[in-house]
Design a protein around this motif. Structure first.
Motif, PDB file in Angstrom:
ATOM      1  N   ARG A  37       0.831  -1.200   0.000  1.00 36.07           N
ATOM      2  CA  ARG A  37       0.000   0.000   0.000  1.00 36.07           C
ATOM      3  C   ARG A  37       0.876   1.266   0.000  1.00 36.07           C
ATOM      4  O   ARG A  37       0.601   2.237  -0.682  1.00 36.07           O
ATOM      5  CB  ARG A  37      -0.908  -0.024   1.235  1.00 36.07           C
ATOM      6  N   ARG A  38       1.962   1.233   0.755  1.00 41.60           N
ATOM      7  CA  ARG A  38       2.910   2.358   0.756  1.00 41.60           C
ATOM      8  C   ARG A  38       3.556   2.527  -0.621  1.00 41.60           C
ATOM      9  O   ARG A  38       3.725   3.646  -1.094  1.00 41.60           O
ATOM     10  CB  ARG A  38       3.992   2.131   1.811  1.00 41.60           C
ATOM     11  N   ASP A  39       3.900   1.423  -1.266  1.00 42.34           N
ATOM     12  CA  ASP A  39       4.486   1.492  -2.618  1.00 42.34           C
ATOM     13  C   ASP A  39       3.521   2.134  -3.603  1.00 42.34           C
ATOM     14  O   ASP A  39       3.911   2.954  -4.436  1.00 42.34           O
ATOM     15  CB  ASP A  39       4.867   0.099  -3.110  1.00 42.34           C
ATOM     16  N   VAL A  40       2.251   1.742  -3.501  1.00 46.73           N
ATOM     17  CA  VAL A  40       1.246   2.312  -4.415  1.00 46.73           C
ATOM     18  C   VAL A  40       1.108   3.815  -4.170  1.00 46.73           C
ATOM     19  O   VAL A  40       1.070   4.618  -5.112  1.00 46.73           O
ATOM     20  CB  VAL A  40      -0.116   1.586  -4.242  1.00 46.73           C
ATOM     21  N   LEU A  41       1.070   4.206  -2.875  1.00 50.60           N
ATOM     22  CA  LEU A  41       0.955   5.644  -2.572  1.00 50.60           C
ATOM     23  C   LEU A  41       2.184   6.412  -3.052  1.00 50.60           C
ATOM     24  O   LEU A  41       2.064   7.517  -3.600  1.00 50.60           O
ATOM     25  CB  LEU A  41       0.749   5.849  -1.070  1.00 50.60           C
ATOM     26  N   ASN A  42       3.368   5.850  -2.866  1.00 45.63           N
ATOM     27  CA  ASN A  42       4.598   6.500  -3.355  1.00 45.63           C
ATOM     28  C   ASN A  42       4.586   6.632  -4.874  1.00 45.63           C
ATOM     29  O   ASN A  42       4.972   7.653  -5.425  1.00 45.63           O
ATOM     30  CB  ASN A  42       5.839   5.715  -2.914  1.00 45.63           C
ATOM     31  N   TRP A  43       4.102   5.584  -5.527  1.00 44.69           N
ATOM     32  CA  TRP A  43       4.039   5.627  -7.001  1.00 44.69           C
ATOM     33  C   TRP A  43       3.048   6.700  -7.461  1.00 44.69           C
ATOM     34  O   TRP A  43       3.337   7.477  -8.375  1.00 44.69           O
ATOM     35  CB  TRP A  43       3.621   4.249  -7.520  1.00 44.69           C
ATOM     36  N   LEU A  44       1.879   6.755  -6.781  1.00 43.60           N
ATOM     37  CA  LEU A  44       0.892   7.780  -7.149  1.00 43.60           C
ATOM     38  C   LEU A  44       1.430   9.183  -6.898  1.00 43.60           C
ATOM     39  O   LEU A  44       1.266  10.101  -7.718  1.00 43.60           O
ATOM     40  CB  LEU A  44      -0.403   7.564  -6.362  1.00 43.60           C
ATOM     41  N   LEU A  45       2.083   9.382  -5.751  1.00 47.43           N
ATOM     42  CA  LEU A  45       2.648  10.701  -5.438  1.00 47.43           C
ATOM     43  C   LEU A  45       3.741  11.075  -6.437  1.00 47.43           C
ATOM     44  O   LEU A  45       3.796  12.214  -6.915  1.00 47.43           O
ATOM     45  CB  LEU A  45       3.209  10.695  -4.011  1.00 47.43           C
ATOM     46  N   GLY A  46       4.587  10.123  -6.774  1.00 49.75           N
ATOM     47  CA  GLY A  46       5.643  10.390  -7.757  1.00 49.75           C
ATOM     48  C   GLY A  46       5.078  10.730  -9.123  1.00 49.75           C
ATOM     49  O   GLY A  46       5.538  11.660  -9.790  1.00 49.75           O
ATOM     50  N   SER A  47       4.058  10.018  -9.530  1.00 49.74           N
ATOM     51  CA  SER A  47       3.427  10.313 -10.823  1.00 49.74           C
ATOM     52  C   SER A  47       2.809  11.697 -10.819  1.00 49.74           C
ATOM     53  O   SER A  47       2.913  12.458 -11.782  1.00 49.74           O
ATOM     54  CB  SER A  47       2.339   9.273 -11.125  1.00 49.74           C
ATOM     55  N   TRP A  48       2.158  12.040  -9.726  1.00 51.79           N
ATOM     56  CA  TRP A  48       1.520  13.355  -9.625  1.00 51.79           C
ATOM     57  C   TRP A  48       2.582  14.459  -9.686  1.00 51.79           C
ATOM     58  O   TRP A  48       2.439  15.441 -10.419  1.00 51.79           O
ATOM     59  CB  TRP A  48       0.723  13.443  -8.324  1.00 51.79           C
ATOM     60  N   LEU A  49       3.681  14.296  -8.933  1.00 53.23           N
ATOM     61  CA  LEU A  49       4.753  15.300  -8.955  1.00 53.23           C
ATOM     62  C   LEU A  49       5.376  15.419 -10.339  1.00 53.23           C
ATOM     63  O   LEU A  49       5.664  16.523 -10.806  1.00 53.23           O
ATOM     64  CB  LEU A  49       5.829  14.941  -7.920  1.00 53.23           C
ATOM     65  N   ALA A  50       5.567  14.288 -11.019  1.00 55.40           N
ATOM     66  CA  ALA A  50       6.124  14.335 -12.380  1.00 55.40           C
ATOM     67  C   ALA A  50       5.192  15.087 -13.314  1.00 55.40           C
ATOM     68  O   ALA A  50       5.626  15.874 -14.159  1.00 55.40           O
ATOM     69  CB  ALA A  50       6.381  12.919 -12.895  1.00 55.40           C
ATOM     70  N   GLY A  51       3.885  14.867 -13.154  1.00 55.20           N
ATOM     71  CA  GLY A  51       2.918  15.580 -13.994  1.00 55.20           C
ATOM     72  C   GLY A  51       2.930  17.065 -13.739  1.00 55.20           C
ATOM     73  O   GLY A  51       2.931  17.878 -14.672  1.00 55.20           O
TER      74      GLY A  51
END
Ligand code: FES
Length: 142
Positions: free
Chosen positions: A4-18
């Motif tokens: 669950r932490r990995d998914v949240l980190n991935w979502l946060l990273g994608s959002w920041l990249a966008g």
């Protein structure tokens, strides 16, 4: 828990990249403008010589800039930049005083392009005139 932490980190990273991409890319495109080739041609046709009467002037487009073609009262054709050297208004010919005149701040140029009265700080750039048959060609000086 770890996934669950990995998914949240991935979502946060994608959002920041966008967000980063949508802000940095337009700013970089603004700061580094694209190369634009020179738009002005080497010469333009200003019309038939017989149609330009003595003691008159006409504005012709030279690429994106105006050029003023003047036939003096003695019949000589001359061409100058049509952009005032003060604050870039377009000049015009005044037959009553036989001068090139800028209406914006009452700037005067003589028929050699020299600034002779008012605020213009320097002369108008001169162009060459080439007669080809009866056509008046305005040619940029090298
Ligand atoms: S812009 Fe021509 S005199 Fe000021």
């Amino acid at each position: 828990m770890e996934s669950r932490r990995d998914v949240l980190n991935w979502l946060l990273g994608s959002w920041l990249a966008g967000v980063f991409g949508s802000v940095i890319y337009p700013i970089s495109r603004y700061l580094v403008p694209p190369e634009v080739p020179e738009a002005a041609p080497p010469s333009v046709n200003a019309g038939k010589a017989a149609e330009i009467a003595p003691n008159t002037g006409k504005i012709v487009p030279f690429g994106t800039q105006p050029v003023i073609v003047v036939r003096t009262s003695t019949g000589e054709l001359r061409a100058f930049s049509g952009t005032c050297t003060h604050l870039s208004c377009t000049v015009q010919y005044r037959p009553d005083i036989e001068r090139i005149w800028c209406a914006c701040h009452n700037g005067h140029y003589d028929l050699t392009g020299r600034n002779v009265e008012g605020p213009p700080p320097r002369p108008l750039d001169r162009y060459d005139i080439v007669l080809k048959d009866d056509d008046v060609l305005v040619v940029r000086r090298a």
